[in-house]
Design an enzyme around this catalytic site. Structure first.
Site, PDB file in Angstrom:
ATOM      1  N   ARG A   1      17.583  93.320 -43.590  1.00  0.00           N
ATOM      2  CA  ARG A   1      17.882  92.659 -44.872  1.00  0.00           C
ATOM      3  C   ARG A   1      17.148  91.337 -45.024  1.00  0.00           C
ATOM      4  O   ARG A   1      16.987  90.830 -46.122  1.00  0.00           O
ATOM      5  CB  ARG A   1      19.383  92.382 -45.004  1.00  0.00           C
ATOM      6  CG  ARG A   1      20.254  93.631 -44.962  1.00  0.00           C
ATOM      7  CD  ARG A   1      21.710  93.260 -44.802  1.00  0.00           C
ATOM      8  NE  ARG A   1      21.880  92.573 -43.502  1.00  0.00           N
ATOM      9  CZ  ARG A   1      22.911  91.799 -43.189  1.00  0.00           C
ATOM     10  NH1 ARG A   1      23.873  91.598 -44.059  1.00  0.00           N
ATOM     11  NH2 ARG A   1      22.986  91.233 -41.999  1.00  0.00           N
TER      12      ARG A   1
ATOM     13  N   GLU B   1      21.004  78.439 -39.312  1.00  0.00           N
ATOM     14  CA  GLU B   1      21.605  77.150 -39.642  1.00  0.00           C
ATOM     15  C   GLU B   1      20.502  76.109 -39.490  1.00  0.00           C
ATOM     16  O   GLU B   1      20.040  75.869 -38.378  1.00  0.00           O
ATOM     17  CB  GLU B   1      22.743  76.898 -38.653  1.00  0.00           C
ATOM     18  CG  GLU B   1      23.763  75.904 -39.089  1.00  0.00           C
ATOM     19  CD  GLU B   1      24.937  75.892 -38.127  1.00  0.00           C
ATOM     20  OE1 GLU B   1      24.788  75.363 -37.012  1.00  0.00           O
ATOM     21  OE2 GLU B   1      26.003  76.424 -38.502  1.00  0.00           O
TER      22      GLU B   1
ATOM     23  N   GLN C   1      19.511  61.346 -47.746  1.00  0.00           N
ATOM     24  CA  GLN C   1      18.591  61.744 -48.812  1.00  0.00           C
ATOM     25  C   GLN C   1      17.778  62.942 -48.355  1.00  0.00           C
ATOM     26  O   GLN C   1      17.267  62.959 -47.235  1.00  0.00           O
ATOM     27  CB  GLN C   1      17.666  60.561 -49.137  1.00  0.00           C
ATOM     28  CG  GLN C   1      16.687  60.816 -50.249  1.00  0.00           C
ATOM     29  CD  GLN C   1      15.889  59.547 -50.586  1.00  0.00           C
ATOM     30  OE1 GLN C   1      16.401  58.447 -50.525  1.00  0.00           O
ATOM     31  NE2 GLN C   1      14.637  59.737 -50.944  1.00  0.00           N
ATOM     32  N   ASP C   2      17.682  63.958 -49.195  1.00  0.00           N
ATOM     33  CA  ASP C   2      16.825  65.117 -48.950  1.00  0.00           C
ATOM     34  C   ASP C   2      15.666  65.074 -49.939  1.00  0.00           C
ATOM     35  O   ASP C   2      15.864  64.827 -51.129  1.00  0.00           O
ATOM     36  CB  ASP C   2      17.588  66.430 -49.155  1.00  0.00           C
ATOM     37  CG  ASP C   2      18.457  66.811 -47.969  1.00  0.00           C
ATOM     38  OD1 ASP C   2      18.632  65.980 -47.067  1.00  0.00           O
ATOM     39  OD2 ASP C   2      18.973  67.936 -47.961  1.00  0.00           O
ATOM     40  N   ASN C   3      14.455  65.332 -49.433  1.00  0.00           N
ATOM     41  CA  ASN C   3      13.254  65.322 -50.263  1.00  0.00           C
ATOM     42  C   ASN C   3      12.522  66.655 -50.114  1.00  0.00           C
ATOM     43  O   ASN C   3      12.642  67.308 -49.076  1.00  0.00           O
ATOM     44  CB  ASN C   3      12.314  64.194 -49.831  1.00  0.00           C
ATOM     45  CG  ASN C   3      12.956  62.834 -49.937  1.00  0.00           C
ATOM     46  OD1 ASN C   3      13.665  62.544 -50.884  1.00  0.00           O
ATOM     47  ND2 ASN C   3      12.728  61.998 -48.945  1.00  0.00           N
TER      48      ASN C   3
ATOM     49  N   ARG D   1      -1.103  63.774 -46.437  1.00  0.00           N
ATOM     50  CA  ARG D   1      -0.184  62.728 -46.886  1.00  0.00           C
ATOM     51  C   ARG D   1       0.151  61.869 -45.681  1.00  0.00           C
ATOM     52  O   ARG D   1       0.581  62.380 -44.659  1.00  0.00           O
ATOM     53  CB  ARG D   1       1.079  63.321 -47.490  1.00  0.00           C
ATOM     54  CG  ARG D   1       0.836  64.126 -48.758  1.00  0.00           C
ATOM     55  CD  ARG D   1       2.155  64.610 -49.354  1.00  0.00           C
ATOM     56  NE  ARG D   1       1.954  65.538 -50.436  1.00  0.00           N
ATOM     57  CZ  ARG D   1       1.990  65.216 -51.724  1.00  0.00           C
ATOM     58  NH1 ARG D   1       2.204  63.976 -52.090  1.00  0.00           N
ATOM     59  NH2 ARG D   1       1.812  66.134 -52.651  1.00  0.00           N
TER      60      ARG D   1
ATOM     61  N   HIS E   1       2.740  57.260 -43.498  1.00  0.00           N
ATOM     62  CA  HIS E   1       3.693  56.398 -44.184  1.00  0.00           C
ATOM     63  C   HIS E   1       4.862  56.001 -43.289  1.00  0.00           C
ATOM     64  O   HIS E   1       5.260  56.750 -42.399  1.00  0.00           O
ATOM     65  CB  HIS E   1       4.255  57.112 -45.412  1.00  0.00           C
ATOM     66  CG  HIS E   1       3.206  57.624 -46.334  1.00  0.00           C
ATOM     67  ND1 HIS E   1       3.327  58.815 -47.005  1.00  0.00           N
ATOM     68  CD2 HIS E   1       2.000  57.126 -46.707  1.00  0.00           C
ATOM     69  CE1 HIS E   1       2.259  59.021 -47.756  1.00  0.00           C
ATOM     70  NE2 HIS E   1       1.440  58.017 -47.591  1.00  0.00           N
TER      71      HIS E   1
ATOM     72  N   LYS F   1      13.512  60.898 -39.862  1.00  0.00           N
ATOM     73  CA  LYS F   1      13.264  62.052 -40.728  1.00  0.00           C
ATOM     74  C   LYS F   1      13.394  63.335 -39.917  1.00  0.00           C
ATOM     75  O   LYS F   1      13.021  63.374 -38.744  1.00  0.00           O
ATOM     76  CB  LYS F   1      11.857  61.989 -41.332  1.00  0.00           C
ATOM     77  CG  LYS F   1      11.643  60.830 -42.266  1.00  0.00           C
ATOM     78  CD  LYS F   1      10.227  60.801 -42.807  1.00  0.00           C
ATOM     79  CE  LYS F   1      10.038  59.642 -43.761  1.00  0.00           C
ATOM     80  NZ  LYS F   1       8.653  59.560 -44.247  1.00  0.00           N
TER      81      LYS F   1
ATOM     82  N   TYR G   1      12.509  67.533 -46.227  1.00  0.00           N
ATOM     83  CA  TYR G   1      12.876  66.628 -45.151  1.00  0.00           C
ATOM     84  C   TYR G   1      14.076  65.772 -45.514  1.00  0.00           C
ATOM     85  O   TYR G   1      14.291  65.436 -46.669  1.00  0.00           O
ATOM     86  CB  TYR G   1      11.696  65.772 -44.689  1.00  0.00           C
ATOM     87  CG  TYR G   1      11.009  64.936 -45.727  1.00  0.00           C
ATOM     88  CD1 TYR G   1      11.256  63.572 -45.819  1.00  0.00           C
ATOM     89  CD2 TYR G   1      10.083  65.498 -46.587  1.00  0.00           C
ATOM     90  CE1 TYR G   1      10.604  62.789 -46.749  1.00  0.00           C
ATOM     91  CE2 TYR G   1       9.417  64.723 -47.515  1.00  0.00           C
ATOM     92  CZ  TYR G   1       9.692  63.364 -47.601  1.00  0.00           C
ATOM     93  OH  TYR G   1       9.044  62.595 -48.527  1.00  0.00           O
TER      94      TYR G   1
ATOM     95  N   GLU H   1       7.729  50.020 -48.611  1.00  0.00           N
ATOM     96  CA  GLU H   1       6.653  50.984 -48.350  1.00  0.00           C
ATOM     97  C   GLU H   1       5.557  50.368 -47.501  1.00  0.00           C
ATOM     98  O   GLU H   1       5.138  49.233 -47.753  1.00  0.00           O
ATOM     99  CB  GLU H   1       6.008  51.397 -49.674  1.00  0.00           C
ATOM    100  CG  GLU H   1       6.404  52.713 -50.185  1.00  0.00           C
ATOM    101  CD  GLU H   1       5.563  53.110 -51.400  1.00  0.00           C
ATOM    102  OE1 GLU H   1       4.493  52.521 -51.677  1.00  0.00           O
ATOM    103  OE2 GLU H   1       6.004  54.041 -52.077  1.00  0.00           O
TER     104      GLU H   1
ATOM    105  N   LYS I   1      -3.741  55.904 -53.152  1.00  0.00           N
ATOM    106  CA  LYS I   1      -3.095  54.968 -52.221  1.00  0.00           C
ATOM    107  C   LYS I   1      -3.476  55.278 -50.776  1.00  0.00           C
ATOM    108  O   LYS I   1      -3.728  54.374 -49.990  1.00  0.00           O
ATOM    109  CB  LYS I   1      -1.573  55.049 -52.364  1.00  0.00           C
ATOM    110  CG  LYS I   1      -1.002  54.174 -53.437  1.00  0.00           C
ATOM    111  CD  LYS I   1       0.460  54.468 -53.633  1.00  0.00           C
ATOM    112  CE  LYS I   1       1.326  53.507 -52.886  1.00  0.00           C
ATOM    113  NZ  LYS I   1       2.749  53.635 -53.230  1.00  0.00           N
ATOM    114  N   ASP I   2      -3.483  56.555 -50.423  1.00  0.00           N
ATOM    115  CA  ASP I   2      -3.737  56.932 -49.029  1.00  0.00           C
ATOM    116  C   ASP I   2      -5.197  56.744 -48.609  1.00  0.00           C
ATOM    117  O   ASP I   2      -5.518  56.859 -47.440  1.00  0.00           O
ATOM    118  CB  ASP I   2      -3.279  58.359 -48.762  1.00  0.00           C
ATOM    119  CG  ASP I   2      -1.768  58.484 -48.632  1.00  0.00           C
ATOM    120  OD1 ASP I   2      -1.092  57.441 -48.483  1.00  0.00           O
ATOM    121  OD2 ASP I   2      -1.256  59.622 -48.672  1.00  0.00           O
TER     122      ASP I   2
END
Length: 190
Positions: A23, A28, A46-48, A58, A61, A71, A131, A142, A168-169
């Protein structure tokens, strides 16, 4: 869950137990009790989620000072090379990094504690990353270091001519010029 230690203390790979049959599968993805017992107590607030195409890099940071974040990252779709760089001045692994391939197929997750920079490169046509963070994002905190700092020696597994960066990066300082790093002797969870 299976916890795999890396070469940098505190950075761990989390492999969930996946139960599959004709199936599909179930696992978890996070259990606070098990995680606290195996890794460390942490309360995520917080979840992103981000979606990127092949070649996107990316990073690298981090959030400065009291806004430093832990994270826990996983890939829902596709494949990325996830990177954690130790920014704790005085640490025996200062400036070293951990690189782990995370994918929607291997279900691995990477836990990055406070005091580290984070980045990833997208190795598949498209990738969706989720994350958890244990502190809220604060725009004024930042900070970042150059993704291609030669002193870090990171192989992003994407040819340089295929790398896609945000504006920015493209302009972050090398680690040797970065300000607002962390002190290894300070407990970032106190």
């Amino acid at each position: 869950m299976n916890i795999i230690k890396t070469d940098i203390e505190g950075v761990v790979i989390v492999e969930p137990r996946v139960f599959g049959d004709n199936r599909g599968y179930f696992f978890e993805s996070f259990n606070e009790r098990e995680f606290a017992a195996a890794v460390r107590p942490v309360s995520f607030v917080q979840d992103n989620e981000s979606k990127s195409c092949y070649g996107v890099v990316r990073g690298l940071h981090y959030q400065k000072g009291e806004f430093s974040q832990s994270k826990l990252l996983r890939v829902i779709k596709g494949q990325v090379l996830d990177i954690a760089v130790d920014l704790r001045v005085g640490s025996p692994t200062f400036g070293h990094h951990v690189a782990v391939v995370l994918s929607g197929d291997n279900h691995r997750q990477l836990f990055i504690p406070r005091g580290f920079a984070h980045g990833f490169s997208v190795l598949s046509e498209e990738a969706v990353i989720q994350y958890k963070c244990d502190r809220f994002y604060e725009p004024t905190a930042e900070a970042a270091i150059a993704w291609n700092d030669p002193d870090l020696g990171i192989d992003w597994l994407v040819p340089a001519d295929k790398v896609i960066l945000s504006e920015k990066d493209k302009s972050h300082p090398r680690l040797c010029k970065a300000a607002d790093l962390f002190d290894y002797s300070e407990d970032l969870y106190a």
